[in-house]
Enzyme design. Structure first.
Site, mmCIF file in Angstrom:
data_model
loop_
_atom_site.group_PDB
_atom_site.id
_atom_site.type_symbol
_atom_site.label_atom_id
_atom_site.label_comp_id
_atom_site.label_asym_id
_atom_site.label_seq_id
_atom_site.Cartn_x
_atom_site.Cartn_y
_atom_site.Cartn_z
ATOM 1 N N HIS A 98 -7.642 -5.958 0.589
ATOM 2 C CA HIS A 98 -6.465 -5.101 0.713
ATOM 3 C C HIS A 98 -5.741 -5.367 2.027
ATOM 4 O O HIS A 98 -6.357 -5.425 3.090
ATOM 5 C CB HIS A 98 -6.887 -3.630 0.637
ATOM 6 C CG HIS A 98 -5.741 -2.673 0.681
ATOM 7 N ND1 HIS A 98 -4.787 -2.631 -0.301
ATOM 8 C CD2 HIS A 98 -5.387 -1.725 1.594
ATOM 9 C CE1 HIS A 98 -3.896 -1.697 0.002
ATOM 10 N NE2 HIS A 98 -4.238 -1.135 1.142
ATOM 11 N N GLU A 151 -9.097 -5.795 -3.796
ATOM 12 C CA GLU A 151 -8.476 -4.630 -3.163
ATOM 13 C C GLU A 151 -9.527 -3.673 -2.600
ATOM 14 O O GLU A 151 -9.285 -2.970 -1.616
ATOM 15 C CB GLU A 151 -7.590 -3.888 -4.155
ATOM 16 C CG GLU A 151 -6.337 -4.638 -4.584
ATOM 17 C CD GLU A 151 -5.269 -4.651 -3.518
ATOM 18 O OE1 GLU A 151 -5.477 -4.084 -2.432
ATOM 19 O OE2 GLU A 151 -4.190 -5.235 -3.765
ATOM 20 N N SER A 157 0.837 -1.193 0.000
ATOM 21 C CA SER A 157 0.000 0.000 0.000
ATOM 22 C C SER A 157 0.881 1.256 0.000
ATOM 23 O O SER A 157 1.673 1.444 -0.911
ATOM 24 C CB SER A 157 -0.974 -0.047 1.179
ATOM 25 O OG SER A 157 -2.022 0.870 1.017
#
Length: 524
Positions: A430, A307, A193
């Site tokens: 995610h 995600e 990320s």
């Protein structure tokens, strides 16, 4: 306590875990505390100390608000004095010359810490790697820009302090990691990320690109949080300072850290932009990447299958074709028909999948693909993955906890009642990959891990360790993973219980986002 290890600032002593054969050194300062007049300055050298400094506790984490439900910390509180790193090594002796993994945490540049259990480096160290986690400044403390700061800077710029902290840590690794058994010529940087965006940034920046031998990027490229020109950042932050009633830099530096932090409540990651400052980034990093000006190192990169959830687009609306088409037309206007061809939504089931895909591509997938594609076009080795294994259910002890929008966990029942109810994940959400890849499933007690989860984790650890050691994830006992662009068609590895190679069929989606984003950034 271990025998002392000598660094450039003084000697440190860590601890040895006999059960796994790993030495750990925690809370080593790699720069001076960025407080007082050093608030919003590039990191300065750590002050020297005499004697042997105990390195058995994590240092304080960077100033941050509690914004993500999947974060928990082992750090010694929270403070502006946060520039510490941690080292796990199987052999803290200069003769070892082991490969090095430096991991940057995620959290949207507004939260995160090197002490989080999911980043623990012990399992990588067990595989013959020196693992390092690094703290860096966040939010207003890490990305504030101001004309007076630019004027006082030798480089005539401001902002990017969090990225400069990471660079200072990489410099520290070059100067010190040999004493912990590491090889400064074999340093791989990794992150997920915002950590992946950081890896992309360090690869492109002329300050750092010669300090690394390999890179791993998980779910994020620098295009996900597009950098802005220095003047634009300065003007944004001047408006912020005016709201605070601060008319000068001196007044801002005199403000308590807690007051500044509180003033950023409800601000999103995009409101703490990376800056094209003329120094860390001489020009747009996206343009530099397109020109092949990044570190020409091997890259292992990819993203997760979920995600972002379709609720990110539809909110509480039912996933009907009518609702979906209306949202797409609102977002894309004249290009909506093309989007609906690429992400069709003719049934509720198809809407759920297409809206999930579109939300994920908008969130982080496109920027990750772009980074991989540009690196491949530059002739560099790229190994791309797609992580598809869903987490198991939460353990019963979690009670009324619910899943957050991007992989977090909301434990408080009152808070949970105020968020959009999330449907059960059908794929890998995610941030779900971190514990698997770093071998830290046992540190996350939220989920009821199974033998299949351990199997997937072993697969991912194997690829990680091989890549850190050789720049190639392939090795004995693992399915063969072709380089991106190695054959006639683009191929990537699917990480799952049954790993396999798949041919790319979604390139048209990413090329659409490429054109759309370029049109948005072009002058009218």
């Amino acid at each position: 306590m271990t025998s002392p290890v000598t660094t450039t600032a003084g000697k440190v002593s860590g601890a040895f875990d006999e059960s796994i054969g790993v030495y750990r050194f925690q809370g080593i300062p790699f720069a001076a505390p960025p407080v007082g007049d050093l608030r919003w300055k590039a990191p300065q050298p750590a002050p020297r100390w005499s004697g042997v400094r105990p390195a058995i506790h994590f240092g304080p984490r960077a100033m941050q608000l509690p914004v993500f439900g999947d974060m928990n910390f082992r750090s010694d509180g929270m403070s502006e004095d946060c520039l510490y790193l941690n080292v796990w090594t199987p052999e803290p002796f200069p003769a070892a010359r082991l490969p090095v993994l430096v991991y940057f945490y995620g959290g949207g540049f507004i939260a995160g810490d090197g002490s989080e259990p999911r980043y623990d480096g012990a399992q990588m160290a067990r595989r013959g790697i020196v693992a390092v986690t690094v703290n860096y400044r966040l939010n207003i403390f890490g990305f504030f820009a101001h004309p007076e700061l630019s004027a006082e800077s030798p480089q005539r710029c401001s902002g990017n302090y969090g990225l400069l902290d990471q660079h200072a840590a990489l410099r520290w690794v070059q100067e010190n990691i040999a004493a912990f058994g590491g090889d400064p010529g074999r340093v791989t940087i990794a992150g997920e990320s915002a950590g992946a965006i950081s890896v992309n940034a360090q690869m492109v920046s002329p300050l750092s690109r010669d300090l690394i031998a390999g890179a791993i990027g998980s779910s994020g490229g620098i295009g996900a949080l597009p950098p802005v020109p220095l003047e634009e950042a300065e003007q944004r932050w001047l408006a912020f300072a005016k709201k605070l009633g601060a008319s000068s830099l001196a007044e801002l530096r005199a403000m308590p850290a807690e007051k500044l932090l509180k003033a950023t409540a409800n601000m999103t990651p995009r409101e703490f932009p990376i800056v094209v400052d003329g120094w860390f980034f001489p020009r747009s990093p996206l343009a530099m990447l397109a020109a092949g000006e990044q570190a020409r190192t091997p890259l292992m990169i990819g993203w997760n299958s979920e995600e972002m959830n379709y609720r990110a687009l539809l909110g509480e609306q039912a996933p009907t074709p009518e609702h979906y088409a209306a949202v797409v037309r609102e977002l894309y206007g004249e290009q909506a028909d093309e989007v609906l061809r690429l992400y069709p939504g003719e049934t509720p089931e198809q809407v759920e999948q297409s809206a999930t895909d579109l939300a994920g591509d908008r969130f982080l997938v496109y920027s990750t693909w772009k980074w991989a594609d540009e690196h491949r076009k530059a002739g560099c080795p790229v190994y791309r993955y797609y992580y598809a294994h869903p987490r198991p259910p939460m353990v019963p002890e979690m009670g009324d906890a619910v899943a957050g929008l991007a992989g977090g966990v909301i434990r408080d029942s009152d808070a949970a009642a105020q968020v959009i109810a999330m449907p059960p994940a059908k794929g890998a959400v995610h941030s779900a990959d971190i514990e698997y890849a770093m071998g830290n499933l046992a540190t996350n007690r939220v989920y009821a891990w199974t033998a299949e989860d351990e199997q997937v984790s072993a697969l991912m650890q194997g690829y990680y360790a091989n890549f850190v050691k050789t720049g190639d994830p392939n090795g004995s006992g693992l399915p063969t993973w072709p380089r991106l662009g190695e054959g006639a068609e683009e191929q990537y590895m699917v990480w799952d219980v049954h790993p396999h190679v798949r041919v790319e069929r979604n390139r048209a989606r990413y090329e659409f986002h490429d054109r759309f984003c370029q049109n948005l950034s072009s002058p009218a």
